[in-house]
Structures are given as structure tokens and as C-alpha cells.
Scaffold this motif. Structure first.
Motif, PDB file in Angstrom:
ATOM      1  N   ALA A   5      19.285  -6.535 -43.993  1.00  0.00           N
ATOM      2  CA  ALA A   5      18.151  -7.026 -42.862  1.00  0.00           C
ATOM      3  C   ALA A   5      18.075  -6.367 -41.797  1.00  0.00           C
ATOM      4  CB  ALA A   5      18.057  -8.709 -42.716  1.00  0.00           C
ATOM      5  N   LYS A   6      19.261  -5.963 -41.226  1.00  0.00           N
ATOM      6  CA  LYS A   6      19.613  -5.115 -39.898  1.00  0.00           C
ATOM      7  C   LYS A   6      18.922  -3.832 -40.011  1.00  0.00           C
ATOM      8  CE  LYS A   6      23.561  -7.739 -37.861  1.00  0.00           C
ATOM      9  NZ  LYS A   6      24.823  -7.709 -37.691  1.00  0.00           N
ATOM     10  N   LYS A   7      19.380  -3.162 -41.333  1.00  0.00           N
ATOM     11  CA  LYS A   7      18.712  -1.868 -41.444  1.00  0.00           C
ATOM     12  C   LYS A   7      17.244  -1.847 -41.769  1.00  0.00           C
ATOM     13  CE  LYS A   7      23.250  -0.239 -43.068  1.00  0.00           C
ATOM     14  NZ  LYS A   7      24.086   0.125 -44.204  1.00  0.00           N
ATOM     15  N   GLY A   8      16.958  -2.825 -42.200  1.00  0.00           N
ATOM     16  CA  GLY A   8      15.508  -2.807 -42.671  1.00  0.00           C
ATOM     17  C   GLY A   8      14.454  -3.152 -41.498  1.00  0.00           C
ATOM     18  N   PHE A   9      14.892  -3.956 -40.508  1.00  0.00           N
ATOM     19  CA  PHE A   9      14.020  -4.415 -39.467  1.00  0.00           C
ATOM     20  C   PHE A   9      13.737  -2.733 -38.737  1.00  0.00           C
ATOM     21  CE2 PHE A   9      14.947  -8.829 -39.872  1.00  0.00           C
ATOM     22  CZ  PHE A   9      14.056  -9.309 -39.794  1.00  0.00           C
ATOM     23  N   PRO A  10      14.454  -2.176 -38.126  1.00  0.00           N
ATOM     24  CA  PRO A  10      14.281  -0.909 -37.589  1.00  0.00           C
ATOM     25  C   PRO A  10      13.295   0.032 -38.500  1.00  0.00           C
ATOM     26  CG  PRO A  10      16.569  -1.375 -37.298  1.00  0.00           C
ATOM     27  CD  PRO A  10      15.914  -2.416 -38.415  1.00  0.00           C
ATOM     28  N   PHE A  11      13.516   0.030 -39.630  1.00  0.00           N
ATOM     29  CA  PHE A  11      12.570   0.894 -40.694  1.00  0.00           C
ATOM     30  C   PHE A  11      10.963   0.289 -40.450  1.00  0.00           C
ATOM     31  CE2 PHE A  11      10.891   1.606 -44.684  1.00  0.00           C
ATOM     32  CZ  PHE A  11      10.551   3.103 -44.682  1.00  0.00           C
ATOM     33  N   VAL A  12      10.877  -1.077 -40.567  1.00  0.00           N
ATOM     34  CA  VAL A  12       9.689  -1.467 -40.550  1.00  0.00           C
ATOM     35  C   VAL A  12       9.199  -1.191 -39.162  1.00  0.00           C
ATOM     36  CG1 VAL A  12       8.353  -3.728 -40.429  1.00  0.00           C
ATOM     37  CG2 VAL A  12      10.241  -3.264 -42.095  1.00  0.00           C
ATOM     38  N   GLY A  13       9.856  -1.350 -37.884  1.00  0.00           N
ATOM     39  CA  GLY A  13       9.541  -1.176 -36.600  1.00  0.00           C
ATOM     40  C   GLY A  13       8.786   0.476 -36.614  1.00  0.00           C
ATOM     41  N   VAL A  14       9.748   1.165 -37.166  1.00  0.00           N
ATOM     42  CA  VAL A  14       9.368   2.734 -37.230  1.00  0.00           C
ATOM     43  C   VAL A  14       8.049   2.929 -37.902  1.00  0.00           C
ATOM     44  CG1 VAL A  14      10.000   5.167 -37.832  1.00  0.00           C
ATOM     45  CG2 VAL A  14      11.518   3.741 -36.670  1.00  0.00           C
ATOM     46  N   MET A  15       7.831   2.315 -38.948  1.00  0.00           N
ATOM     47  CA  MET A  15       6.583   2.393 -39.842  1.00  0.00           C
ATOM     48  C   MET A  15       5.296   1.948 -38.815  1.00  0.00           C
ATOM     49  SD  MET A  15       7.346   3.977 -42.325  1.00  0.00           S
ATOM     50  CE  MET A  15       5.888   3.903 -43.214  1.00  0.00           C
ATOM     51  N   PHE A  16       5.775   0.897 -38.140  1.00  0.00           N
ATOM     52  CA  PHE A  16       4.507   0.108 -37.385  1.00  0.00           C
ATOM     53  C   PHE A  16       4.239   1.175 -36.313  1.00  0.00           C
ATOM     54  CE2 PHE A  16       5.449  -4.364 -38.918  1.00  0.00           C
ATOM     55  CZ  PHE A  16       4.311  -4.306 -39.765  1.00  0.00           C
ATOM     56  N   LEU A  17       5.385   1.794 -35.633  1.00  0.00           N
ATOM     57  CA  LEU A  17       5.136   2.619 -34.570  1.00  0.00           C
ATOM     58  C   LEU A  17       4.363   3.996 -34.973  1.00  0.00           C
ATOM     59  CD1 LEU A  17       8.171   2.811 -32.634  1.00  0.00           C
ATOM     60  CD2 LEU A  17       5.995   1.929 -31.743  1.00  0.00           C
ATOM     61  N   ALA A  18       4.627   4.450 -36.278  1.00  0.00           N
ATOM     62  CA  ALA A  18       3.879   5.673 -36.629  1.00  0.00           C
ATOM     63  C   ALA A  18       2.291   5.348 -37.127  1.00  0.00           C
ATOM     64  CB  ALA A  18       4.873   5.924 -37.998  1.00  0.00           C
ATOM     65  N   LEU A  19       2.287   3.999 -37.783  1.00  0.00           N
ATOM     66  CA  LEU A  19       0.895   3.661 -37.936  1.00  0.00           C
ATOM     67  C   LEU A  19       0.178   3.288 -36.425  1.00  0.00           C
ATOM     68  CD1 LEU A  19      -1.145   2.562 -39.953  1.00  0.00           C
ATOM     69  CD2 LEU A  19      -0.100   0.399 -39.829  1.00  0.00           C
ATOM     70  N   GLY A  20       0.800   2.841 -35.398  1.00  0.00           N
ATOM     71  CA  GLY A  20       0.041   2.722 -34.312  1.00  0.00           C
ATOM     72  C   GLY A  20      -0.361   4.098 -33.642  1.00  0.00           C
ATOM     73  N   ILE A  21       0.569   5.111 -33.731  1.00  0.00           N
ATOM     74  CA  ILE A  21       0.452   6.384 -33.126  1.00  0.00           C
ATOM     75  C   ILE A  21      -1.012   7.109 -34.068  1.00  0.00           C
ATOM     76  CG2 ILE A  21       1.275   8.931 -32.853  1.00  0.00           C
ATOM     77  CD1 ILE A  21       4.152   7.412 -32.412  1.00  0.00           C
ATOM     78  N   PHE A  22      -0.776   6.804 -35.208  1.00  0.00           N
ATOM     79  CA  PHE A  22      -2.002   7.453 -36.227  1.00  0.00           C
ATOM     80  C   PHE A  22      -3.149   6.679 -35.879  1.00  0.00           C
ATOM     81  CE2 PHE A  22      -4.215   6.904 -40.252  1.00  0.00           C
ATOM     82  CZ  PHE A  22      -4.219   8.493 -40.611  1.00  0.00           C
ATOM     83  N   LYS A  23      -3.319   5.542 -35.676  1.00  0.00           N
ATOM     84  CA  LYS A  23      -4.620   4.853 -35.265  1.00  0.00           C
ATOM     85  C   LYS A  23      -4.748   5.377 -33.782  1.00  0.00           C
ATOM     86  CE  LYS A  23      -4.920   1.916 -38.597  1.00  0.00           C
ATOM     87  NZ  LYS A  23      -6.513   1.847 -39.413  1.00  0.00           N
ATOM     88  N   LEU A  24      -4.034   5.711 -32.937  1.00  0.00           N
ATOM     89  CA  LEU A  24      -4.337   6.173 -31.516  1.00  0.00           C
ATOM     90  C   LEU A  24      -5.004   7.439 -31.780  1.00  0.00           C
ATOM     91  CD1 LEU A  24      -4.078   6.075 -28.501  1.00  0.00           C
ATOM     92  CD2 LEU A  24      -1.985   7.186 -28.822  1.00  0.00           C
ATOM     93  N   VAL A  25      -4.512   8.269 -32.579  1.00  0.00           N
ATOM     94  CA  VAL A  25      -5.093   9.712 -32.732  1.00  0.00           C
ATOM     95  C   VAL A  25      -6.458   9.454 -33.404  1.00  0.00           C
ATOM     96  CG1 VAL A  25      -4.822  11.922 -34.217  1.00  0.00           C
ATOM     97  CG2 VAL A  25      -2.994  10.914 -32.970  1.00  0.00           C
TER      98      VAL A  25
END
Length: 54
Positions: A5-25
Motif C-alpha cells: 500500500a505504501k508503494k501503491g499510493f505514490p504510483f496512483v498519485g503520479v498517475m493523477f498528476l500526469a493526467l492533470g498535466i495532460f488535461k491542462l495541455v
């Protein structure tokens, strides 16, 4: 919290950040995705990666 779970949460966070940057563009609504990325630890995963390289 176990290690998976500790390793999974940052991965999900990075995916959300990447999606946010993609949506911003694209010009879509991006604020919610960036907030979710921060809440799920996307920034801590970036910091962990930088600390590991030292």
C-alpha cells in the motif's frame, strides 16, 4: 499500512498528476486531477526518486 500500500499510493498519485498535466495541455478541467495527485502522494514519489539518486 503494509509495504504494498505504501508503494501503491505514490504510483496512483503520479498517475493523477500526469493526467492533470495532460488535461491542462488539452485545456480541460485539470484542477481536480492535480489535487488528487497531491493527496495520493504524487509529490512524495517525486521526492523519493530524487533522494534515491543521491
Amino acid at each position: 499500512m503494509n509495504d504494498v500500500a505504501k508503494k501503491g499510493f505514490p504510483f496512483v498519485g503520479v498517475m493523477f498528476l500526469a493526467l492533470g498535466i495532460f488535461k491542462l495541455v488539452q485545456g480541460d478541467d485539470w484542477v481536480v486531477w492535480i489535487i488528487l495527485g497531491v493527496l495520493f502522494g504524487g509529490l512524495s514519489a517525486v521526492r523519493w526518486r530524487r533522494d534515491r539518486q543521491r
